[in-house]
Design a protein around this motif. Structure first.
Motif, PDB file in Angstrom:
ATOM      1  N   ALA A 148       3.963  16.034   4.703  1.00 47.59           N
ATOM      2  CA  ALA A 148       4.315  15.182   3.567  1.00 47.59           C
ATOM      3  C   ALA A 148       5.419  14.205   3.957  1.00 47.59           C
ATOM      4  O   ALA A 148       5.370  13.014   3.586  1.00 47.59           O
ATOM      5  CB  ALA A 148       4.747  16.038   2.381  1.00 47.59           C
ATOM      6  N   ALA A 149       6.389  14.664   4.721  1.00 50.79           N
ATOM      7  CA  ALA A 149       7.469  13.783   5.163  1.00 50.79           C
ATOM      8  C   ALA A 149       6.923  12.698   6.086  1.00 50.79           C
ATOM      9  O   ALA A 149       7.326  11.532   6.000  1.00 50.79           O
ATOM     10  CB  ALA A 149       8.547  14.588   5.874  1.00 50.79           C
ATOM     11  N   ALA A 150       6.006  13.066   6.951  1.00 52.56           N
ATOM     12  CA  ALA A 150       5.406  12.086   7.859  1.00 52.56           C
ATOM     13  C   ALA A 150       4.631  11.038   7.072  1.00 52.56           C
ATOM     14  O   ALA A 150       4.681   9.840   7.395  1.00 52.56           O
ATOM     15  CB  ALA A 150       4.503  12.787   8.859  1.00 52.56           C
ATOM     16  N   GLU A 151       3.893  11.480   6.056  1.00 46.02           N
ATOM     17  CA  GLU A 151       3.145  10.542   5.217  1.00 46.02           C
ATOM     18  C   GLU A 151       4.105   9.587   4.511  1.00 46.02           C
ATOM     19  O   GLU A 151       3.835   8.404   4.380  1.00 46.02           O
ATOM     20  CB  GLU A 151       2.296  11.296   4.189  1.00 46.02           C
ATOM     21  N   SER A 192       0.903   1.217  11.077  1.00 43.49           N
ATOM     22  CA  SER A 192       0.127   2.212  11.809  1.00 43.49           C
ATOM     23  C   SER A 192      -1.170   1.634  12.370  1.00 43.49           C
ATOM     24  O   SER A 192      -1.658   2.071  13.406  1.00 43.49           O
ATOM     25  CB  SER A 192      -0.184   3.408  10.920  1.00 43.49           C
ATOM     26  N   ARG A 193      -1.721   0.636  11.703  1.00 48.31           N
ATOM     27  CA  ARG A 193      -2.971   0.039  12.184  1.00 48.31           C
ATOM     28  C   ARG A 193      -2.744  -0.645  13.532  1.00 48.31           C
ATOM     29  O   ARG A 193      -3.540  -0.483  14.464  1.00 48.31           O
ATOM     30  CB  ARG A 193      -3.478  -0.948  11.153  1.00 48.31           C
ATOM     31  N   ALA A 194      -1.675  -1.391  13.641  1.00 45.91           N
ATOM     32  CA  ALA A 194      -1.373  -2.062  14.910  1.00 45.91           C
ATOM     33  C   ALA A 194      -1.047  -1.035  15.989  1.00 45.91           C
ATOM     34  O   ALA A 194      -1.436  -1.196  17.152  1.00 45.91           O
ATOM     35  CB  ALA A 194      -0.210  -3.025  14.733  1.00 45.91           C
TER      36      ALA A 194
END
Length: 172
Positions: free
Chosen positions: A34-37, A45-47
């Motif tokens: 959850a913290a990472a999200e 994140s796409r790049a």
């Protein structure tokens, strides 16, 4: 002697502790996820994934190129060309003046390279064919020796004196 310990109760306590540890680990993993999200929301994140994919493709291409070079070197060594291999990257191969190549010279170099490859492949095929023929001849010779060894020694000696190769080869 110490106090009596109920083995079943002790096993139950250990099992309960193990289950609680597993639940705590799962809860900690979910909290980390959850913290990472939450932190991911502001990142690109796409790049980052595109860059990671490009890097993996480049690594794969470099690995394949190294494998191909190693195979070619091994094949060249097996062929035993007997002459020194010139490196395109060596100091001796640097040309003076840095003359740029036009498309005709590039095409000519490609055609010469293809012709050399075809010649090498033809030599390799001929060498393999000769090796196979030599193996077949050796096998036939070995079988003939085995057949000769199976014959009666006196009969074999008589055939050798007459010059006949085997029974029934003589004149009728």
């Amino acid at each position: 002697m110490g106090p009596k310990v109920n083995q079943k109760a002790l096993a139950a306590k250990e099992k309960k502790a193990a289950n609680q540890a597993a639940k705590d680990a799962e809860a900690a993993r979910k909290a980390d996820q959850a913290a990472a999200e939450e932190w991911k929301k502001g990142s690109n994140s796409r790049a980052a994934s595109k860059a990671a994919d490009a890097a993996s493709k480049a690594d794969e291409a470099a690995r394949k190129r190294r494998e191909k070079e190693a195979l070619l070197a091994a094949e060249e060594e097996a062929m035993g060309s007997g002459k020194a291999v010139k490196s395109a990257f060596g100091a001796a191969s640097k040309k003076k003046g840095g003359k740029k190549k036009d498309s005709l010279s590039l095409l000519e170099e490609a055609l010469v390279g293809d012709a050399e490859k075809k010649a090498k492949e033809k030599k390799r095929a001929e060498r393999i064919k000769k090796e196979r023929e030599a193996q077949m001849a050796a096998e036939r010779e070995r079988l003939a020796k085995e057949e000769q060894a199976k014959k009666d020694p006196l009969l074999a000696n008589t055939d050798a004196m007459i010059g006949a190769d085997g029974p029934g080869d003589g004149e009728d």
